[in-house]
Design a protein around this motif. Structure first.
Motif, PDB file in Angstrom:
ATOM      1  N   ILE A 195       0.842  -1.206   0.000  1.00 18.06           N
ATOM      2  CA  ILE A 195       0.000   0.000   0.000  1.00 18.06           C
ATOM      3  C   ILE A 195       0.875   1.253   0.000  1.00 18.06           C
ATOM      4  CG2 ILE A 195      -1.630   1.359   1.396  1.00 18.06           C
ATOM      5  CD1 ILE A 195      -2.908  -1.066   0.006  1.00 18.06           C
ATOM      6  N   HIS A 196       1.947   1.241   0.787  1.00 17.70           N
ATOM      7  CA  HIS A 196       2.788   2.426   0.943  1.00 17.70           C
ATOM      8  C   HIS A 196       3.882   2.556  -0.116  1.00 17.70           C
ATOM      9  CE1 HIS A 196       0.964   3.753   4.663  1.00 17.70           C
ATOM     10  NE2 HIS A 196       1.031   2.517   5.123  1.00 17.70           N
ATOM     11  N   LEU A 197       4.148   1.494  -0.858  1.00 18.76           N
ATOM     12  CA  LEU A 197       5.231   1.564  -1.838  1.00 18.76           C
ATOM     13  C   LEU A 197       4.959   2.543  -2.976  1.00 18.76           C
ATOM     14  CD1 LEU A 197       6.547  -2.089  -2.136  1.00 18.76           C
ATOM     15  CD2 LEU A 197       7.803  -0.073  -1.377  1.00 18.76           C
ATOM     16  N   GLY A 198       3.721   2.872  -3.218  1.00 13.05           N
ATOM     17  CA  GLY A 198       3.408   3.839  -4.260  1.00 13.05           C
ATOM     18  C   GLY A 198       3.975   5.222  -3.988  1.00 13.05           C
ATOM     19  N   GLU A 199       4.104   5.556  -2.722  1.00 17.64           N
ATOM     20  CA  GLU A 199       4.583   6.884  -2.350  1.00 17.64           C
ATOM     21  C   GLU A 199       5.983   6.874  -1.758  1.00 17.64           C
ATOM     22  OE1 GLU A 199       1.665   8.707   0.147  1.00 17.64           O
ATOM     23  OE2 GLU A 199       0.067   8.410  -1.309  1.00 17.64           O
ATOM     24  N   ALA A 200       6.367   5.783  -1.113  1.00 17.01           N
ATOM     25  CA  ALA A 200       7.681   5.713  -0.469  1.00 17.01           C
ATOM     26  C   ALA A 200       8.753   5.439  -1.516  1.00 17.01           C
ATOM     27  CB  ALA A 200       7.680   4.610   0.587  1.00 17.01           C
ATOM     28  N   ARG A 201       9.771   6.284  -1.565  1.00 21.56           N
ATOM     29  CA  ARG A 201      10.845   6.115  -2.540  1.00 21.56           C
ATOM     30  C   ARG A 201      12.080   5.475  -1.939  1.00 21.56           C
ATOM     31  NH1 ARG A 201       8.857   4.950  -6.329  1.00 21.56           N
ATOM     32  NH2 ARG A 201      10.859   5.031  -7.346  1.00 21.56           N
ATOM     33  N   THR A 202      12.175   5.481  -0.604  1.00 22.19           N
ATOM     34  CA  THR A 202      13.323   4.868   0.061  1.00 22.19           C
ATOM     35  C   THR A 202      12.799   3.939   1.146  1.00 22.19           C
ATOM     36  OG1 THR A 202      13.510   6.547   1.776  1.00 22.19           O
ATOM     37  CG2 THR A 202      14.730   6.951  -0.287  1.00 22.19           C
ATOM     38  N   GLN A 203      13.677   3.068   1.610  1.00 21.34           N
ATOM     39  CA  GLN A 203      13.298   2.180   2.697  1.00 21.34           C
ATOM     40  C   GLN A 203      12.973   3.000   3.949  1.00 21.34           C
ATOM     41  OE1 GLN A 203      15.580  -1.427   3.048  1.00 21.34           O
ATOM     42  NE2 GLN A 203      15.337  -1.460   5.253  1.00 21.34           N
TER      43      GLN A 203
END
Length: 85
Positions: free
Chosen positions: A40-48
């Motif tokens: 769900i959050h990978l769409g907006e998160a660019r880094t770990q």
């Protein structure tokens, strides 16, 4: 012992019943609740680092979840220093 009938207890019980049912459906498709949350959050998160903040988990947990998703072939990480792609 009688179950509590306070509204907050009923809402809490309903939440856990719904989450258990949802986790059962996720298990059917081969992912965990934390893996779903990461997706769900990978769409907006660019880094770990951004991912762990969004998920509100530790660095170790975020890394473990990403590694599991990568091993399942669901995500592919591009290593660029500390950034993931």
């Amino acid at each position: 012992m009688q179950k509590s009938e306070k509204p907050c207890d009923l809402v809490s019980e309903l939440y856990w019943l719904m989450r258990k049912a949802f986790e059962g459906r996720l298990e059917e498709i081969g992912i965990t609740f934390l893996e779903f949350k990461a997706l769900i959050h990978l769409g907006e998160a660019r880094t770990q680092g951004e991912l762990l903040k969004a998920m509100k988990v530790s660095k170790a947990t975020a890394s473990k979840v990403l590694r599991s998703l990568e091993n399942k072939g669901i995500v592919e990480r591009e290593r660029r220093g500390r950034a993931i792609g």
